[in-house]
Scaffold this active site. Sequence first.
Site, PDB file in Angstrom:
ATOM      1  N   ASP A  92      50.147   9.078  -3.287  1.00 35.84           N
ATOM      2  CA  ASP A  92      50.958   8.047  -4.120  1.00 35.84           C
ATOM      3  C   ASP A  92      52.237   7.854  -3.118  1.00 35.84           C
ATOM      4  OD1 ASP A  92      51.684  10.487  -4.701  1.00 35.84           O
ATOM      5  OD2 ASP A  92      51.842   9.992  -6.842  1.00 35.84           O
ATOM      6  N   SER A  93      52.560   8.694  -2.384  1.00 32.25           N
ATOM      7  CA  SER A  93      53.913   8.301  -1.530  1.00 32.25           C
ATOM      8  C   SER A  93      53.587   6.857  -0.841  1.00 32.25           C
ATOM      9  CB  SER A  93      53.967   9.185  -0.496  1.00 32.25           C
ATOM     10  OG  SER A  93      52.855   9.578   0.174  1.00 32.25           O
ATOM     11  N   LYS A 118      43.222  14.186  -5.840  1.00 35.66           N
ATOM     12  CA  LYS A 118      44.570  15.023  -6.105  1.00 35.66           C
ATOM     13  C   LYS A 118      45.294  14.795  -7.448  1.00 35.66           C
ATOM     14  CE  LYS A 118      48.349  15.496  -3.335  1.00 35.66           C
ATOM     15  NZ  LYS A 118      49.277  14.842  -4.273  1.00 35.66           N
ATOM     16  N   GLU A 125      54.617  22.338  -2.867  1.00 39.25           N
ATOM     17  CA  GLU A 125      55.556  21.254  -2.305  1.00 39.25           C
ATOM     18  C   GLU A 125      57.017  21.912  -2.697  1.00 39.25           C
ATOM     19  OE1 GLU A 125      55.050  17.128  -2.786  1.00 39.25           O
ATOM     20  OE2 GLU A 125      57.105  16.748  -2.017  1.00 39.25           O
TER      21      GLU A 125
END
Length: 261
Positions: free
Chosen positions: A42-43, A110, A179
Amino acid sequence: MNSLEFYQKKVNQEKITMVTCYDYTSARILSGTSIDCLLVGDSAAMTMHGFKDTLSATIEMMCFHTAAVRRGAGNKFIIGDLPFLSYRKSLSKNVSDAQKLMQAGAHAVKLEGATGNLSFIHHLTESGVPVMGHLGLTPQFIHTLGGYKVQGKTEESAKRIREDALQLQEAGCFALVLECIPNTIAKEITQLLSIPTIGIGAGLFTDGQVLVFQDLLGLNLDFKPKFVKFFANGHEQFKKGIEAYVDSVKAGEFPQHEHCH
Ligand code: KIV
């Protein structure tokens, strides 16, 4: 690569390599490399659409990019990101968005976080949808985390990430993105889990690594956090190519007869 091979790679202590991909041309390039898998992250909202965070990503946007990647990716394994709040509704709405992403061409989805997602993850995995988890700095939680900050720095926060990781494994996730957490915490979680961990800003000891396409190729000079390494001078190379084209047109050197019909 398929979702079972992720586990096998961990058993064999072979590092897993993942990169984000959002479009057909990049997918064509990546399909000719030895990269293990592609994440339609979604980046995309930031790298492809210029939004300041990932909250603007929608299921339509994610399906559009996933379908383009699917058309170019050959036999690469594709993970599609479920966007902000798309999996926090009713079970039938959540399932319907996961279905859209899979039917657009993802082989797995994800999602971020553990609390409140576990029964949905279990439902998906029982329904033939492999699920990748995502813990640590989860960008969809930017406003509750108070910014893009390293997570797991206190004992309490590290404990929460460890517990969430175990719960995601228990719910059926086949792999887990970690992350921006300290090296030591990522190492501990990697040793604790039987599913592989894939790190971004999570140090040396995860079972694999993921980077954003634009970051690893040095395309975006405005963004260089500590965990990013430019493996190519993409920005410079692109500019050089464009300037060479402009100069060549202005000088009357392009096109030549060989380029004409
Ligand atoms: O959307 C994304 O690019 C991601 C990676 C940073 C793991 O989730």
